[in-house]
Design a protein around this motif. Structure first.
Motif, mmCIF file in Angstrom:
data_model
loop_
_atom_site.group_PDB
_atom_site.id
_atom_site.type_symbol
_atom_site.label_atom_id
_atom_site.label_comp_id
_atom_site.label_asym_id
_atom_site.label_seq_id
_atom_site.Cartn_x
_atom_site.Cartn_y
_atom_site.Cartn_z
ATOM 1 N N VAL A 187 44.623 27.145 34.988
ATOM 2 C CA VAL A 187 45.345 28.396 35.211
ATOM 3 C C VAL A 187 45.300 29.190 33.911
ATOM 4 C CG1 VAL A 187 47.573 29.447 35.771
ATOM 5 C CG2 VAL A 187 46.847 27.340 36.934
ATOM 6 N N PRO B 6 46.486 32.540 32.238
ATOM 7 C CA PRO B 6 47.228 33.799 32.171
ATOM 8 C C PRO B 6 46.623 34.713 31.098
ATOM 9 C CG PRO B 6 48.469 32.018 31.113
ATOM 10 C CD PRO B 6 47.163 31.436 31.559
ATOM 11 N N VAL C 38 53.328 37.879 34.072
ATOM 12 C CA VAL C 38 52.129 37.020 34.032
ATOM 13 C C VAL C 38 52.526 35.596 33.660
ATOM 14 C CG1 VAL C 38 50.048 36.547 32.691
ATOM 15 C CG2 VAL C 38 50.450 38.849 33.588
ATOM 16 N N ALA D 266 54.364 33.966 36.579
ATOM 17 C CA ALA D 266 53.493 33.615 37.711
ATOM 18 C C ALA D 266 52.611 32.414 37.360
ATOM 19 C CB ALA D 266 52.631 34.818 38.088
ATOM 20 N N ALA D 267 52.123 32.374 36.117
ATOM 21 C CA ALA D 267 51.270 31.259 35.696
ATOM 22 C C ALA D 267 52.064 29.959 35.684
ATOM 23 C CB ALA D 267 50.679 31.549 34.315
ATOM 24 N N THR E 243 42.910 33.085 37.455
ATOM 25 C CA THR E 243 43.218 34.008 36.367
ATOM 26 C C THR E 243 44.353 34.907 36.811
ATOM 27 O OG1 THR E 243 40.886 33.956 35.758
ATOM 28 C CG2 THR E 243 42.234 35.715 34.803
ATOM 29 N N ILE E 244 45.349 35.020 35.971
ATOM 30 C CA ILE E 244 46.516 35.837 36.307
ATOM 31 C C ILE E 244 46.630 36.948 35.275
ATOM 32 C CG2 ILE E 244 49.018 35.825 36.684
ATOM 33 C CD1 ILE E 244 48.764 32.898 37.501
ATOM 34 N N LEU F 285 48.320 41.512 39.199
ATOM 35 C CA LEU F 285 49.621 40.966 39.576
ATOM 36 C C LEU F 285 50.540 42.066 40.114
ATOM 37 C CD1 LEU F 285 50.874 38.122 39.515
ATOM 38 C CD2 LEU F 285 51.964 38.744 37.349
ATOM 39 N N VAL G 284 46.161 37.655 42.408
ATOM 40 C CA VAL G 284 45.577 36.942 41.262
ATOM 41 C C VAL G 284 44.114 36.656 41.623
ATOM 42 C CG1 VAL G 284 47.784 35.890 40.633
ATOM 43 C CG2 VAL G 284 46.220 34.675 42.149
ATOM 44 N N ARG H 114 39.880 37.866 44.930
ATOM 45 C CA ARG H 114 41.301 38.222 44.837
ATOM 46 C C ARG H 114 42.088 37.503 45.923
ATOM 47 N NH1 ARG H 114 43.641 43.415 42.307
ATOM 48 N NH2 ARG H 114 42.217 43.719 40.548
ATOM 49 N N THR I 201 49.204 36.674 45.516
ATOM 50 C CA THR I 201 49.942 35.792 44.617
ATOM 51 C C THR I 201 50.732 34.746 45.387
ATOM 52 O OG1 THR I 201 50.151 37.702 43.161
ATOM 53 C CG2 THR I 201 51.504 35.782 42.634
#
Lengths: 583, 583
Positions: free
Chosen positions: B486, B488, B497, B500-501, B541-542, B547, B552, B564, B567
């Motif tokens: 993951v 960010p 970010v 979310a990560a 990738t965030i 976002l 993401v 894409r 999220t």
């Protein structure tokens, strides 16, 4: 696991060379097999124990943020030459040559290799702290390997090495490891003590041994039952007596003690307590002058007759740090005019440095050798009969009943087996190998290191020394080769027995219990003897008679007798008996 | 795992000595670090791959009923002397001496030790079959270690050894292992072939190599795209041509071929296909008479100019079994009256054994050396110009397009890397070490053995040779150091970010996914380059911009572009992309 698909190989007799109970029982239980002196195959039953030890250690090392890698067993000599250990270490370092006659060692530990990795990888303070560990085969070419896995030559060790930017951070890393070790040893389910150990020239309290308590242990460990204090014998401080020295009541007299060359013999002859005698130990240090010529300095150490010298403490006296030796007979004769057995501090021929143990410094009316064969001096008193000592210091091993250094009670002593050690190294290796990083100010700075070992293959042996009886091993749940054994009696004759045993086996398996079903068809006596020797902690016996009454038998390895349990409830019952570390 | 708590150590440049892509990429990705020639530290990133390989192997070995133990790395020489390997093996066997000058070896494999264990433990047919294995450090002192883990000196191997009561049972045990190997290699997620290999003197088809397909592989492997047939080059049979030998159409002529000492040069000079030429290889075997005197027997092997000799096949000719050598120039001169380059079977000075490859035996109007410098014979025909060969045999390597030995199509050839081998040993070791058991009739009988190896540390190298691109490694899910990364973008600037990560990381962790969160704060370019080099198969990738649109990005390491994903759905999406072997 079904026993028929495993290797169960028990022996009635232990091999002749098995001197300690753990070696006897591991061999008899088929856990290890000797291949050569100090070299063992970990047989299937033993390997299961070792793997459980490894798994607990790995889990807790990871939890503590240490990062696993594996360094080579065969290591080029060059790195070992950088630190000087290639030459300095004794023959326990196994030095070998490859086909091109290049020098290698078989790793006994990996300080050199990990420091070499660190100096390449850890280039900035931003990457610190880091702790690298491995669980890997090691070799120490012991002169006299013995006691099975307790003092083997090839063994498995977990060795971790921390790297920090400064002492404060290094001490924090040390504490993280010390805490992880407590969790690890708690999980093993063994009685142990973390004891303060001597940290050598570095000083401070950043060295602890993890000792599994066992009457057969090689190490004496000192603790205070009323406090947290615990240390190994080398480290434990004997406090200075609180009482002042009493005034002399006797005149000094040269007393005949023919043939009584020990304090014990003298005390017995004179009918006095051993604690009124003083023993004289003559040591020497070799001092090099500016031209490289060596002269010996002679030391006289005085200890109470009932006390033993502590070499580590003596080695820390100012002037002793570079090592000491016992004086030669010629040196003793030159200074005392007498041979050992009748030496003392009164009337010396040549000056010596007199160091009195703290206890000796407060004695009055004491007894010591007269520096004349077959004579001792009695009624000796400091100041009156001889000068005050040059130095008063803690020179002795503590004894049970001594006051605890933390002031919270009296010391007790028990035996232990060292299975772990955490140690603050400072810059010993990083300096020798120039392992530096760029500090926040942009300047190179030496890495601060710590090292942390656990004897993975020694641990099971220590566990057995602590946990066994006449019938065999008694494993704690967490490291037992199997947690539960299901023993059907005569499953060939009784389909009901076979069915109940299979059902329980499947139920426990499904619950994640490490269970073995003994489907070998052995008779009950032989079957029980096997499992008691192997030491599986929980046993369920399923026999035709009880089964007809809707019951089976549960017995913990420590229980004197079996408990009847309803067949329908046995699975739940067994699970409730498992230690939480295993479940 | 969070990247900040791990060791991520990538390099832009590969070391100068890294000749193959796997060595280059494993070093650049920080998976291994060279300590000495052919000796590597398995760094944290690489060790994760090795542990996954080990875990799959262990699981399938256990499933197949094999029992794990661990044999010592350092082994006393005595057992190796019993089988004669202590003296017979070359310097790749690392022989060492301990402090008492006793001989030891560092194990390259463990046939001796396991046979020693078997002869002590397996005393009755009732205990058979048994299969013991270990996953343990090995050492082979290669003369020229290279290619990183591909041909190192210290390495980790899984070696298993089966013990059976008779050949039929041994063959069944062999098949169990061969099946387990298929499951293991299927789970690795690599393209591989199980190819028949030569089983040496024992005969039969009980030897298979497991070859990971890779263009850079050292081994040529032969297979039939239309059937199951697959064999290594040593083993693959070149069938006898189905067409009969055609009648002669040319007269034999001694043709000048000045300076043309190879078939290719001759064919070019004469403007004929290379396949009309025949090359002459002169071998010798040394025969001892009753008095021990040695005489050489000279062999002339004839192969088509466009074919290569297969040494294993030649070694199986009657009379060659004890080994052969190339004839000396003196021996060649004595029999052919000519030096190499112009040799042939026509007009020999002394009798030699003429062996024609199956293809040569059906040729007509062929070309060979004239046994005269700078001359070849053309228009040569069997029977008319020289006697029929003493022997017709398969002497050559197959070539693409040859008929498959199973009659189902044509052979193709590709390159492979050997990472596993299953082998029926018979009684080779049990006979040498007298490892017998009591058979059902109460009589001692030798154990029938098989051995089964997997190169645990070689496997990751082979996986990389098969799966990489210009940016780095592409791991199959099952053995990736991490399955998901993951990433960010700018988590310091965007709390959303970071949040979310963290949330995705926690969700995947909780689902048992082996995920790493890159919390190092690297810029996107450097971060992506690292993970593409390391080869983690799944990346999320965030970034702040996507976002804000509720999305993401997901990208598999093989994907050309990112996808894409909403999220809220990314956790489920990622899990659905993981191969079932990992999930």
């Amino acid at each position: 696991m079904k026993a028929s698909q495993f290797l169960i190989s028990t022996l009635k007799e232990a091999p002749a060379d098995a001197e300690v109970v753990s070696h006897q029982l591991m061999t008899r239980a088929g856990m290890v097999k000797k291949l050569g002196a100090g070299i063992y195959t970990y047989m299937p039953m033993g390997l299961r124990v070792i793997r459980k030890v490894e798994a607990i250690v790995r889990e807790e090392m990871n939890r503590a943020g240490a990062i696993e890698m594996t360094m080579p067993v065969v290591q080029p000599a060059e790195l070992w030459q950088e630190t000087g250990r290639f030459d300095k270490m004794g023959p326990e370092l196994l030095r070998i040559k490859d086909r091109h006659e290049r020098d290698y060692v078989v790793q006994p530990t990996s300080e050199e290799v990990v420091t070499d990795i660190a100096r390449q990888e850890l280039r900035s303070y931003k990457q610190l702290p880091k702790n690298f560990y491995q669980i890997q085969t090691k070799f120490r070419d012991e002169r006299r390997p013995r006691f099975g896995l307790m003092r083997g030559r090839e063994f498995i060790m977990k060795d971790a090495y921390s790297f920090d930017r400064d002492q404060a951070s290094a001490k924090a890393s040390y504490q993280v490891m010390a805490q992880a070790y407590r969790r690890i040893f708690d999980r093993f389910g063994l009685r142990y003590r973390a004891v303060a150990a001597d940290s050598g020239a570095i000083g401070g309290d950043l060295s602890e041994e993890f000792q599994v308590i066992a009457a057969t242990g090689e190490d004496a460990i000192v603790y205070c039952p009323d406090s947290e204090y615990a240390a190994n014998m080398e480290k434990a401080e004997a406090l200075a007596p609180t009482q002042a020295r009493a005034a002399a009541t006797q005149a000094m007299a040269k007393t005949p003690t023919p043939g009584k060359a020990t304090c014990a013999d003298v005390a017995q002859l004179l009918g006095v307590p051993l604690s009124t005698t003083v023993k004289s130990l003559v040591l020497a240090t070799d001092v090099q002058d500016a031209n490289g010529a060596s002269t010996a300095r002679i030391w006289l150490l005085l200890l109470r007759g009932d006390h033993d010298m502590n070499e580590v403490k003596v080695g820390k006296l100012a002037g002793m740090e570079q090592g000491f030796r016992f004086a030669t007979l010629a040196e003793i004769d030159a200074h005392f005019g007498c041979q050992p057995g009748y030496l003392g501090p009164v009337g010396l021929r040549q000056p010596v440095t007199v160091v009195a143990d703290r206890e000796v410094a407060v004695m009055h009316d004491w007894i010591c050798g007269a520096n004349a064969p077959d004579f001792h001096m009695t009624g000796v008193n400091w100041g009156r009969d001889l000068p005050e000592p040059d130095l008063v210091a803690d020179l002795r091993n503590v004894v049970a009943g001594d006051p605890s250094p933390d002031g919270k009670g009296m010391l007790a002593i028990e035996r232990g087996i060292e299975v772990g050690h955490v140690f603050y190294l400072g810059t010993k290796y990083s300096r020798a190998m120039n392992a530096s990083f760029l500090a926040e100010d942009g300047k190179p700075q030496l890495l601060e290191m710590g090292c942390y070992g656990i004897g993975i293959t020694r641990l099971p042996a220590a566990a057995i020394e602590q946990n066994h009886d006449a019938r065999g091993i008694i494993w704690p749940d967490a490291i037992a080769p199997f947690t539960v054994v299901v023993c059907p009696i005569g499953p060939d004759r009784s389909p009901a027995v076979k069915e109940a045993a299979d059902a329980l086996y499947q139920e426990l398996l499904a619950a994640g219990v490490d269970v073995i079903l003994d489907d070998r068809g052995e008779r009950p006596g032989a079957m029980f003897a096997d499992w008691e020797l192997i030491g599986v902690p929980h046993r369920v016996t399923i026999g035709d008679k009880a089964l007809k009454e809707g019951q089976v038998e549960y017995q913990h390895r420590r229980d004197a007798a079996a408990t009847r349990v309803a067949t329908a409830e046995i699975g739940t019952f067994v699970k409730s008996r498992l230690s939480s570390a295993t479940a």
